[in-house]
Design an enzyme around this catalytic site. Structure first.
Site, PDB file in Angstrom:
ATOM      1  N   ASP A 137      13.006 -11.892  -8.527  1.00  0.00           N
ATOM      2  CA  ASP A 137      12.253 -11.368  -7.386  1.00  0.00           C
ATOM      3  C   ASP A 137      11.806 -12.538  -6.507  1.00  0.00           C
ATOM      4  OD1 ASP A 137      11.178  -9.391  -5.785  1.00  0.00           O
ATOM      5  OD2 ASP A 137       9.283  -9.319  -6.869  1.00  0.00           O
ATOM      6  N   HIS A 144       3.377 -11.507   4.248  1.00  0.00           N
ATOM      7  CA  HIS A 144       2.797 -11.147   2.952  1.00  0.00           C
ATOM      8  C   HIS A 144       2.259 -12.398   2.245  1.00  0.00           C
ATOM      9  CE1 HIS A 144       2.329  -9.296  -1.010  1.00  0.00           C
ATOM     10  NE2 HIS A 144       3.112 -10.226  -1.519  1.00  0.00           N
ATOM     11  N   GLU A 209       4.730  -2.706  -4.447  1.00  0.00           N
ATOM     12  CA  GLU A 209       5.238  -3.700  -3.491  1.00  0.00           C
ATOM     13  C   GLU A 209       6.472  -3.118  -2.820  1.00  0.00           C
ATOM     14  OE1 GLU A 209       5.665  -7.544  -5.440  1.00  0.00           O
ATOM     15  OE2 GLU A 209       3.531  -7.957  -5.072  1.00  0.00           O
ATOM     16  N   GLU A 211       9.718  -3.323  -1.200  1.00  0.00           N
ATOM     17  CA  GLU A 211      10.762  -4.344  -1.210  1.00  0.00           C
ATOM     18  C   GLU A 211      12.138  -3.699  -1.054  1.00  0.00           C
ATOM     19  OE1 GLU A 211      10.670  -7.260  -4.302  1.00  0.00           O
ATOM     20  OE2 GLU A 211       8.490  -7.131  -4.587  1.00  0.00           O
ATOM     21  N   ASP A 243       8.285  -3.043  -6.704  1.00  0.00           N
ATOM     22  CA  ASP A 243       7.867  -3.984  -7.749  1.00  0.00           C
ATOM     23  C   ASP A 243       6.397  -3.694  -8.073  1.00  0.00           C
ATOM     24  OD1 ASP A 243       7.506  -6.160  -9.403  1.00  0.00           O
ATOM     25  OD2 ASP A 243       7.227  -7.572  -7.747  1.00  0.00           O
ATOM     26  N   ARG A 247      -2.558  -6.273 -10.226  1.00  0.00           N
ATOM     27  CA  ARG A 247      -3.137  -7.440  -9.539  1.00  0.00           C
ATOM     28  C   ARG A 247      -4.165  -8.178 -10.390  1.00  0.00           C
ATOM     29  NH1 ARG A 247       0.786  -8.215  -6.123  1.00  0.00           N
ATOM     30  NH2 ARG A 247       1.089  -6.491  -4.665  1.00  0.00           N
ATOM     31  N   GLN A 250      -2.316 -10.128 -12.947  1.00  0.00           N
ATOM     32  CA  GLN A 250      -1.597 -11.197 -12.236  1.00  0.00           C
ATOM     33  C   GLN A 250      -2.536 -12.356 -11.897  1.00  0.00           C
ATOM     34  OE1 GLN A 250       0.307  -9.715  -8.670  1.00  0.00           O
ATOM     35  NE2 GLN A 250       1.250 -11.680  -8.165  1.00  0.00           N
ATOM     36  N   LYS A 263       4.031  -7.843 -13.950  1.00  0.00           N
ATOM     37  CA  LYS A 263       5.174  -7.390 -13.155  1.00  0.00           C
ATOM     38  C   LYS A 263       6.267  -6.705 -13.971  1.00  0.00           C
ATOM     39  CE  LYS A 263       4.262  -9.507  -9.100  1.00  0.00           C
ATOM     40  NZ  LYS A 263       4.367  -8.866  -7.781  1.00  0.00           N
ATOM     41  N   THR A 267       9.732  -1.430 -12.676  1.00  0.00           N
ATOM     42  CA  THR A 267      10.257  -1.721 -11.337  1.00  0.00           C
ATOM     43  C   THR A 267      11.174  -0.550 -11.009  1.00  0.00           C
ATOM     44  OG1 THR A 267      10.219  -4.107 -11.752  1.00  0.00           O
ATOM     45  CG2 THR A 267      11.599  -3.344  -9.926  1.00  0.00           C
ATOM     46  N   GLU A 383      -3.037  -5.910   0.311  1.00  0.00           N
ATOM     47  CA  GLU A 383      -3.254  -6.305   1.707  1.00  0.00           C
ATOM     48  C   GLU A 383      -3.945  -5.190   2.495  1.00  0.00           C
ATOM     49  OE1 GLU A 383       0.674  -8.318   3.119  1.00  0.00           O
ATOM     50  OE2 GLU A 383       0.997  -7.298   1.225  1.00  0.00           O
TER      51      GLU A 383
HETATM   52 MN    MN Z   1       7.519  -8.516  -5.827  1.00  0.00          MN
END
Ligand code: MN
Length: 440
Positions: A137, A144, A209, A211, A243, A247, A250, A263, A267, A383
């Site tokens: 990834d 971002h 996420e 993507e 993804d 948080r 992470q 993560k 997915t 975000e």
């Molecule tokens: Mn990602």
């Protein structure tokens, strides 16, 4: 290198009625690939979307309508994963595309034969389109990276290497699932604010996420980097990718080696892979924000500058369990386009192999969260909620900072511009289930 040809003609029409609607995602100019079956008793096999139908490549292969490279590709695509078709390369992919296009075109003499290979998309079960050996990834959206970096380092949101190389981490392929995937909220370690010690438990800051996924076509021998001039010939096509990210896990675990358990619990990808050839009309110049460095020569090429980026519109929506019960439509959280990315897909392939790393057909590259230049175009809740500080209203009586159990996240992707037929990626969704009981 994908180039415009007769298969992109916006005037071209199929004899299949369901391709005619203006909101059709799969017109004759698209022809994306998936692996499917109609029910659990059937074998999985490759298929190509047209209108609201799937061309069953196993059925088509048996008919022997086509010769040469197209026949080779259709036979490879009839298998239970698309790895072999991906391995065969652009000449074969394009031969299959041209053959199917001709057969689906209004007035084609192959209409009756092709119609006998159609099965409806409604009710089809999809699997992962390939055996994904490895998954990497990336982090290609500078918007971002800057927004997230600012939360941790207000004075220097972007680290110096961001300007020079596509940042990435090696993910894990075992937990990649296809649209419709439901997964349990992950448990793990997090450090509560102000606490001296971490606690273990369900993630309190579960996020998505927005993507794209990039499927590698033909790989490279170990020790042989793929130069920019060849990079796109190694890309089969693109899909949508979520993804899912914890948080709080992470934030605690990511230093110094990067993402790990935050993560790799789930997915989700879309079943349909839109080929690079289908995306040819939507290529745009690779433009970086004012003042950005030019890429190092090994990551640069005239073609990449002229048309290395792709204008793929993306949006993310959410539907809570309560909204589902009340039959309310999903609430759109944001939309953006992949053209804002700081790195192109060719640069991802070339950088990934600069050290001699070998890619293999069916490997998956994630583009990283796609966020546009304005805050409203952000591709994650982290975000959109300003790090959990600003709740987002999603229905008359519900708001979110991060995901709740029962939430479904829906991504859509499409391409449109004047002078080209609009094409889509189809919907992709995944759902959060309550955390599993702790071990022991
Ligand atoms: Mn990602």
């Amino acid at each position: 290198m994908s180039q415009l040809d007769e298969t992109h003609d916006p005037q071209a029409r199929s004899w299949l009625e369901s391709t005619r609607g203006i909101d059709c995602e799969f017109p004759i100019q698209n022809l994306p690939f998936a692996v499917f079956r109609c029910d659990a008793t059937e074998e999985l096999r490759g298929g190509v979307a047209i209108g609201d139908q799937i061309i069953d490549l196993a059925a088509l292969a048996k008919l022997g309508l086509f010769q040469g490279l197209a026949a080779d590709g259709i036979r490879a695509g009839a298998q239970s994963s698309l790895n072999l078709l991906m391995q065969l390369g652009p000449e074969v992919w394009n031969a299959v595309r041209r053959a199917l296009f001709q057969g689906l075109l209004e007035g084609s003499s192959l209409q009756a034969a092709l119609r006998s290979c159609l099965v409806p998309q409604s009710g089809a079960q999809y699997s992962l389109p390939a055996q994904i050996g490895d998954y990497t990834d990336f982090y290609t959206s500078i918007h971002h990276a800057t927004a997230v970096g600012r939360m941790m380092r207000p004075d220097s949101p972007l680290l110096p290497n961001y300007s020079w190389l596509p940042i990435g981490y090696h993910g894990r392929s075992s937990s990649i699932g296809v649209s419709g995937q439901a997964f349990h909220r992950p448990r793990g370690q997090r450090l509560p604010p102000g606490a001296a010690q971490p606690v273990v438990g369900p993630s309190m800051r579960l996020d998505y996420e927005l993507e794209l996924g990039v499927f590698v076509g033909g790989g490279n021998p170990r020790g042989t980097p793929i130069p920019m001039a060849d990079a796109e010939a190694h890309i089969f096509g693109l899909c949508l990718l979520n993804d899912w990210s914890a948080r709080d896990l992470q934030a605690w675990e990511y230093q110094p080696l990067g993402p790990f358990l935050a993560k790799n619990f789930a997915t989700t990808i879309s079943p349909w892979i839109v080929t690079l050839q289908a995306l040819a009309p939507f290529r745009v110049a690779f433009i970086r924000p004012d003042g950005a460095f030019a890429p190092l020569p090994y990551l640069n090429s005239p073609r990449n500058q002229e048309a290395g980026a792709i204008d793929i519109r993306l949006d993310a929506s959410i539907q809570s369990a309560a909204m589902r019960e009340r039959r309310e439509p999903p609430h759109r959280l944001s939309s953006t386009t992949f053209r804002h990315a700081y790195w192109t897909i060719a640069q991802l392939v070339t950088h990934h192999t600069v050290n001699g790393c070998d890619l293999h057909s069916g490997d998956l590259l994630g583009t990283g969260t796609q966020s546009g230049p304005t805050p409203a175009e952000a591709g994650s809740l982290l975000e959109l909620s300003a790090g959990g500080k600003q709740p987002i209203q999603i229905s008359r009586d519900e708001s979110r900072t991060f995901l709740e159990d029962g939430d479904t996240v829906i991504f859509r992707g499409w391409c449109e511009r004047t002078g080209a037929a609009r094409i889509g990626f189809g919907d992709m969704q995944g759902r959060v289930l309550p955390a599993i009981d702790p071990p022991g």
